[in-house]
Structure formats: C-alpha cells, structure tokens
Enzyme design. Sequence first.
Site, PDB file in Angstrom:
ATOM      1  N   ASP A 227       0.828  -1.210   0.000  1.00 57.11           N
ATOM      2  CA  ASP A 227       0.000   0.000   0.000  1.00 57.11           C
ATOM      3  C   ASP A 227       0.864   1.264   0.000  1.00 57.11           C
ATOM      4  OD1 ASP A 227      -2.330   1.481  -0.056  1.00 57.11           O
ATOM      5  OD2 ASP A 227      -2.730   1.304   2.087  1.00 57.11           O
ATOM      6  N   LEU A 228       1.831   1.317  -0.900  1.00 54.08           N
ATOM      7  CA  LEU A 228       2.686   2.513  -0.986  1.00 54.08           C
ATOM      8  C   LEU A 228       1.938   3.593  -1.758  1.00 54.08           C
ATOM      9  CD1 LEU A 228       6.221   0.943  -1.577  1.00 54.08           C
ATOM     10  CD2 LEU A 228       5.346   2.029   0.511  1.00 54.08           C
TER      11      LEU A 228
END
Length: 372
Positions: free
Chosen positions: A225-226
């Site tokens: 989830d960057l």
Amino acid sequence: MSSGNDCQPQTLTKPTFGEREAAELVDRVFGLKVSWIRSLPSYDDQNFHVRVSAEGADEYVLKITNSEDSQEPDLIEAQTQAMMFLSAEGFPSATPYLTKDGNIMSLESGGSGLGSKKYMVRLLTYLPGIPVAKITTNAQVLYEIGRLAASLDKVLSEKFQHPSIKSLHRGQFIWNLANVPLLDQYIYALGQNKYCAVVEQVIEQFKGKIIPKLSSFQACINHGDLNDHNILVDSSSASLESPQYRVSGILDFSDMSYGYYVFEVAIAIMYMMIESPDPLSVGGHVLAGFESILPLTAEERGALFLLVSGRFAQSLVIAAHTALLYPANKEYLTITAKTGWKHLMTMFEVGQEAVEKKWFETAQAYTHHTPA
C-alpha cells in the site's frame, strides 16, 4: 487500507473511540500522560496523533486496529516486527512504544459502537514529513519512490525472519493484487453507470492474462500500500523552483502480504498517478527507480498495464463498497475516486501498447542518465 483477511464483504468493524477515551487508553496501557491529541484520517482503523509529557520522543500515533483484523494477533505481530526490522535496517519506518507490560500491542475494548468488541492497540513513533499527496511530484521523487518500493520488498524478502511471518500468506485478502477477480462481489456498490463496464473488462482480462502467469513472477513480501498518503517526504534543498525530496516516512503496513515484486511497482505507479497533472508519464520514472534495484522480467513488464488497472479497480470498487458501510467517512474513503476513474478510463482509451511505450521509453532513458 485493509479490512478483512477473507473475501467476505466487510462488516462494521471500525473503532469509534473519542479523543478523551483514546487519551485514557494511552495512560492506562502505555503509562504516558497525554498533553495533546487529535484524530487522524484512516480507512477502517482509527488513528490519533498524540503528544505526551515525557522525555525523548514525545509524539506518537495511537493505532487502534479494526475489530476484524484485531482477531489476527500473529498478523499484526508480523507487521509490527517488520516495521522494527526495517527501522533497524535504516528505513524511515515507525517503531512501537511498549506497553506497561513490555508488549508491542494490547487487546482492549471500548468505543461507542454497539456490542463489546475488542481492538488491538499500538503506540507508534510519529514520523515527520509531508505526504506525497500534498506536493507536486517531479521525476526525481517518482524515481526515489520506485527505488524505495524495490528496496523495501527486497530487504524484507531476503533478510526478515520471524515466527509469525507465515501469517503474511493471506490467500483471500481482498487488497492483494492477485485477488482482483474477487471484486466481482463488490461491483454492486458502483450502481449502474459507465464505470461498471470498465471494471468488468479489467476483471476478465486479469483472469485470462494475469492469473495464469503468477507462478512465473518473482515472489516476495509486499508492503502492499505505498500510496501517496503512506509515503512522507521532506525537502532536501532550498530551491523552490526545483525542490529535491527525500523519503522521511513509510506508513501503514496493514496490507503486507506475500506477493510479487511486480505488484509493488504497479501499486506505486497507480497511486503516484492520482494527483499527477500528467498521469500517463508517471509510470516510467517509478519503473526506472524500481529497476535500478530489481529488474523486472519481460513477462512482468508485459503485465504492468493490467496490474496498474487492477489496482485502480480494487481501490475504486472497494472504496465505493466501504463508503456504503461508513457514510460518515465517505470523503476520506473516496479520495482516489476524485481522479482515479478518469485515469483508469484514459488508460483504456489510450490503450496498453501506447501506455507501455511511454513508460518503457521513459525508463530506458534512465540507463543513460539517472537523477541527481
């Protein structure tokens, strides 16, 4: 951005602690007196920015995990241990402040919701910086984010060891990019509009062109989830015309799972497109940074377009579904939708061949010149 380690639709599991109750929690569980507290936006956990009266680091994030994920202590343990490991390896990730009992987390009840639910509580060091969503990204910061994505996954996959690491095998986790086909059950949340057809097209192409190839991709542990709110930067130059940024914080490890390196670069590309004035140009810079650490195979490169499209579909569909459950949090939940639908539609209008050509030519240019 997670909730639910299986493919069942989400239920109302978000914590509902008030600021006073959260401050009392910090005192009772961690033995710290709160001098200032405010709520932070979150997807389906609850976060508070906390200042305490103590020596040394005096700012923290109180993280109260949703009741569903709180039932998986091994998973939260693995995520937290990974954060501690990365910090020791020199990455700017948060570390936990131990409870009065010397633990990294504690299962607590509370909140104003119906029924008696328990939530896993952690107090994490507060990381300074500006979310990437709040800056105008340039080629240099996109390249650095690509390098970060590859470096992070590489060190986790090659060096991180812990007894609870097996919990990162999350086969039916809805946010794992391999699970785009599970979106079928959430499409109803879009209503009847022009977007449904595009999402259905993404899902069908994903089933036919990506799923059969997964076993040939390079496997790793993904942060997962960057996004542009989970990466913090600060400016390392005084130039207002062409600021140089460095990453100062990596947030939210709740979507960690076993996956593939190409997933991480696709996720980073998708989220960096969200606020960009020239979204189709983003991918080449992120890809160049990523491949400076870990080159992709020809097959992985060929999957990028559909993987980026798949992440757009995940983000947009799950947000629409979750907004139905948490209407009061709709503004935060649908941040991506403000530009995301437009970008996904544009990708399909321009077509895979043209988009890939732009990405790969941009990335190729870096073999002759890398950013300062």
